[in-house]
Write a protein that holds these residues in place. Structure first.
Motif, short mmCIF file in Angstrom:
data_model
loop_
_atom_site.label_atom_id
_atom_site.label_comp_id
_atom_site.label_asym_id
_atom_site.label_seq_id
_atom_site.Cartn_x
_atom_site.Cartn_y
_atom_site.Cartn_z
N LYS A 193 0.83 -1.20 0.00
CA LYS A 193 0.00 0.00 0.00
C LYS A 193 0.87 1.26 0.00
CE LYS A 193 -2.84 -2.36 2.86
NZ LYS A 193 -3.11 -2.44 4.28
N LYS A 205 -1.54 -1.16 -4.02
CA LYS A 205 -2.71 -0.33 -3.82
C LYS A 205 -2.23 1.09 -3.56
CE LYS A 205 -6.24 -3.29 -1.76
NZ LYS A 205 -6.96 -3.60 -0.50
N ILE A 219 -3.27 4.86 -1.87
CA ILE A 219 -4.19 5.75 -1.15
C ILE A 219 -3.74 7.17 -1.49
CG2 ILE A 219 -5.26 6.31 1.06
CD1 ILE A 219 -3.95 3.75 2.20
N ARG A 249 -7.92 -0.49 -7.28
CA ARG A 249 -6.87 -0.49 -6.26
C ARG A 249 -6.45 0.94 -5.84
NH1 ARG A 249 -2.68 -2.43 -8.87
NH2 ARG A 249 -3.70 -3.19 -10.76
N ALA A 257 -0.59 2.41 5.42
CA ALA A 257 0.17 2.30 4.18
C ALA A 257 1.60 1.90 4.54
CB ALA A 257 0.14 3.63 3.42
#
Lengths: 333, 333
Positions: free
Chosen positions: A3, A33, A35, A52, A92
């Motif tokens: 992440k 992924k 964010i 994602r 993350a």
């Protein structure tokens, strides 16, 4: 699945470059992924959606004039700070931003903390040589402005780990930036650092290297203090920029040189590709507890995607774990 | 009639470059005499004679590996040391050499002594901007490696006098080399120097300047400590060399680019002429009691004659007197 927390408000062309960079990275790297932290209206205007990709909206952002040492305390809801906070909160694994360098590395250092044994994290990037596609690790580029021999010696160790991971070299050669090759050259800081590096069993130290020779690629890691490294970096950029400006101007002066200019375009393109270290995508603050990647303020989409890729590589190859391990082995020194 | 003491054994191509440079200088400057110091056989093999040229023969010379701090004590009969001694003994007014920089400036400093009030002399040269023929004074380039704010502040004053004389500028603008424009940027040395320069009424200080902007010519004088100045100088040289190497290589790769390369030759020539600060001839150790000029080790005859011309200009315009005067005016500080 890794992440990556991404501040999409940092670059000169934010959030467009960041979002298109994220798109490229998500397409290429199927095991990450993202964010993304940024302003709702601007993000929605761009309209990127991906299974994602998750957004966290915030109106606040760090700007270029924000004070490096206080920004992260005063602007807790800024996109950059929230992205770092996500890593701190284990939401993350790594963070990427193209924003205010000083604020970013200070916030990263204070919020994420240092790896055990690290005195001061160093800002490192890959820098080009005269051979296309061949790079070396250049550190520190500005994280530690008033350094000590002990800090620089450790930058040699951290730089070695970076070269192993980023350049796939098993035994990276380490050079110390200096005004002459002899061990006694330079300021007291550099004479003392040279001594420590000579005695340091964790690095393959090949001695002092003058700035005019680092681009021949004789070392895989070049160590400098943050002030000197930044001066050298900006001097290289300055001369490159000056040559480009003058050459363009002179080529436009006559018909013959204009034609010549068109004909050498492939050569100029190769020159640019050889020296384009920004294609590398970003610098890393090496020594903090999670990968923190700084993309250039003038980043392109491609460069920004490359910064996300670097963050991913550091997670895959466990940069933080490798640095931790080599620092723990203090007995074999 | 000014008398210039010249070490003819210093350059990579000694004494040929030196002697042909002396010939050029004597032809152009009818108000100078030259006393040349060097090896008899080699000088006689070249066979230069002139009514305003006198030879002093010596077999000994300073070489590149001689220790900078002891050479002048151990090799009193070396051509470089005898040339400096001639100035000390008032047999000559200024000295020029292309030899070992460290040994030369150390010997010059110890043998000639500092101007009253000078803390540490600085090595200064003219450096090019992107505008052909426009230069700025760059100091210190390596004389004082471990500097203090007071030394750097004084380099601002001395650099101002140099710019007045070398560039014919009445009120030279002075910038401090740094990693950022804000006054608080850089190491403690640079933050403190910035403060002193801000308060210094003898210089027109325009603030910090990053290395990538010094070549746009916004300052007439750039101040740095000897270590950082030398790093910047060699970084510029390194990038210039790298670009030349890569561009040549790429131009040779195809027929079209080869033709293009021929066509842009006038542009490349102008580029070289713009950036060719070595055409300036030499650097000066500013702050010693007589003009001491260092020509480049790879000097050409033309460059060497230019170094002799600079020495002459400093005598004509009384560099030493001007520096003395401005330092005496400490009441108006």
């Amino acid at each position: 699945m890794y992440k990556i927390a991404v501040d999409v408000m940092g670059s000169d062309d934010a959030p467009v470059c960041e979002l298109s960079g994220i798109k490229l990275a998500l397409e290429e790297l199927t095991h990450i992924k993202v964010i993304a932290f940024g302003k709702k209206e601007e993000i929605e205007a761009y309209g990127l959606k991906h299974e994602r990709l998750e957004y966290v909206y915030t109106d606040d952002k760090i700007i270029g004039t924000d004070d490096a040492t206080t920004a992260f305390r005063l602007k807790k809801s800024a996109s950059m700070i929230m992205a770092i906070q996500a890593v701190k909160d284990k939401k993350a694994d790594a963070v990427v931003s193209a924003g205010n360098t000083g604020a970013y590395i200070t916030a990263g250092l204070f919020m994420l903390g240092r790896i055990k044994g690290i005195r001061r994290p160093a800002l490192a990037t890959l820098f080009p040589t005269a051979t296309k596609g061949k790079y070396f690790v250049f550190a520190d580029l500005g994280a530690v402005v008033d350094a000590t021999p002990e800090i620089l010696n450790q930058t040699g160790i951290v730089g070695t780990q970076l070269a192993k991971i980023m350049l796939n070299i098993e035994h990276p050669k380490v050079g110390l930036l200096n005004i002459g090759e002899e061990d006694k050259k330079g300021t007291t800081l550099y004479v003392e650092t040279n001594k420590l590096l000579r005695e340091n069993h964790k690095v393959d130290f090949i001695g002092n290297i003058e700035p005019r020779y680092i681009m021949d690629g004789r070392a895989n890691v070049i160590v400098a203090d943050g002030f000197t490294g930044n001066i050298a970096l900006k001097s290289y950029e300055g001369m490159q920029q000056t040559i480009t400006t003058v050459l363009k101007r002179e080529i436009m002066k006559s018909f013959g040189t204009k034609i010549g200019g068109l004909l050498i375009k492939p050569a100029l393109k190769e020159l640019k590709a050889t020296l384009d270290y920004e294609g590398i995508g970003g610098a890393v603050l090496a020594g903090v507890k999670s990968p923190l990647i700084k993309a250039h303020g003038t980043t392109t989409s491609f460069q920004f995607s490359s910064a996300i890729k670097i963050a991913t590589t550091f997670l895959e190859k466990d940069l933080v774990g490798e640095i931790t391990k080599v620092l723990e082995k203090d007995t074999d020194k």
